[in-house]
Write a protein that holds these residues in place. Structure first.
Motif, mmCIF file in Angstrom:
data_model
loop_
_atom_site.group_PDB
_atom_site.id
_atom_site.type_symbol
_atom_site.label_atom_id
_atom_site.label_comp_id
_atom_site.label_asym_id
_atom_site.label_seq_id
_atom_site.Cartn_x
_atom_site.Cartn_y
_atom_site.Cartn_z
ATOM 1 N N GLY A 150 0.799 -1.223 0.000
ATOM 2 C CA GLY A 150 0.000 0.000 0.000
ATOM 3 C C GLY A 150 0.830 1.271 0.000
ATOM 4 N N THR A 151 0.199 2.342 -0.451
ATOM 5 C CA THR A 151 0.771 3.687 -0.407
ATOM 6 C C THR A 151 -0.236 4.601 0.273
ATOM 7 O OG1 THR A 151 2.023 3.355 -2.460
ATOM 8 C CG2 THR A 151 1.614 5.630 -1.791
ATOM 9 N N ALA A 152 0.207 5.373 1.253
ATOM 10 C CA ALA A 152 -0.715 6.245 1.984
ATOM 11 C C ALA A 152 -0.095 7.612 2.214
ATOM 12 C CB ALA A 152 -1.108 5.614 3.320
ATOM 13 N N THR A 153 -0.905 8.660 2.065
ATOM 14 C CA THR A 153 -0.468 10.037 2.301
ATOM 15 C C THR A 153 -1.470 10.710 3.220
ATOM 16 O OG1 THR A 153 0.539 10.149 0.099
ATOM 17 C CG2 THR A 153 0.127 12.236 1.226
ATOM 18 N N PHE A 154 -0.956 11.353 4.273
ATOM 19 C CA PHE A 154 -1.801 12.037 5.252
ATOM 20 C C PHE A 154 -1.451 13.524 5.261
ATOM 21 C CE2 PHE A 154 -1.458 7.630 6.437
ATOM 22 C CZ PHE A 154 -2.751 7.283 6.820
ATOM 23 N N ILE A 155 -2.477 14.360 5.031
ATOM 24 C CA ILE A 155 -2.282 15.799 4.949
ATOM 25 C C ILE A 155 -3.187 16.475 5.979
ATOM 26 C CG2 ILE A 155 -2.333 17.811 3.424
ATOM 27 C CD1 ILE A 155 -2.216 15.774 1.053
#
Length: 203
Positions: A150-155
């Motif tokens: 998986g790839t995850a980005t939190f902004i």
């Protein structure tokens, strides 16, 4: 020749307008069943915005929404909330495709107690922009779990409670760009893959 060019231009404009309409999201939903249906009907590989029109409450385990690998879903919470009932077990979303959550909403699974694990089980590409996400420490589960591959980005989200805010497995990529992450029991962030943190508050 001019007539042909005019027809081609009109067709191009029509296609362009249709693409914008999909991107802007004609799908407006008020329940998990409507959300499931909107995900199923979304065209493959086309970014599709689905917007909440109000709070969704008493979500049950059977209501869990799975985003298939070929879907690109953008969920606009529009300031609304998703909460579960006491019998719920798991996370309301499982992502195998591309999934963005935005719109400064709330996902709260604390009514499920120890069985409310968090918000998303991620096997695909996940983006979380702003919003508030909470579960109870009794769950011993991280609110967001970035699974193998998986790839995850939190902004700038706020994530609290549970057995950690974000956990990642091996062979994952995770980025954190701001936000607030707090937990009483375990590390707020538990990383086993590749991670980039540029900003944030971690307690």
């Amino acid at each position: 020749m001019k007539k042909l060019l005019a027809m081609l231009l009109a067709a191009a404009m029509t296609i362009g307008t249709a693409s914008v309409a999909l991107a802007d999201g004609a799908d407006r939903v008020s329940s998990m069943s409507e959300l499931k249906q909107a995900v199923e009907q979304a065209p493959d590989h086309v970014p599709t915005v689905i917007t909440l029109t109000g709070a969704i409450s008493e979500v049950r385990t059977k209501d869990i929404v799975t985003i298939p690998a070929e879907k690109n879903i953008i969920l606009d919470m529009a300031g609304h909330s998703i909460t579960v009932d006491s019998s719920f077990s798991g996370r309301p979303f499982v992502n195998n495709g591309s999934f963005t959550i935005k719109g400064n909403g709330t996902v709260d699974v604390s009514d499920a107690g120890a069985n409310g694990y968090g918000t998303v089980n991620n096997y695909g590409t996940l983006v979380v922009e702003d919003g508030y996400y909470v579960n109870l420490k009794e769950s011993n589960a991280s609110n967001f779990y970035n699974r193998n591959g998986g790839t995850a980005t939190f902004i700038n989200p706020t994530i609290a409670g549970g057995g950690g805010c974000i956990a990642t497995e091996v062979n994952t990529k995770t980025e954190i760009h701001g936000g607030t992450y707090s937990n009483e029991t375990y590390p707020a962030i538990e990383n086993r893959g590749d991670m980039l943190i540029t900003a944030g508050t971690f307690t």
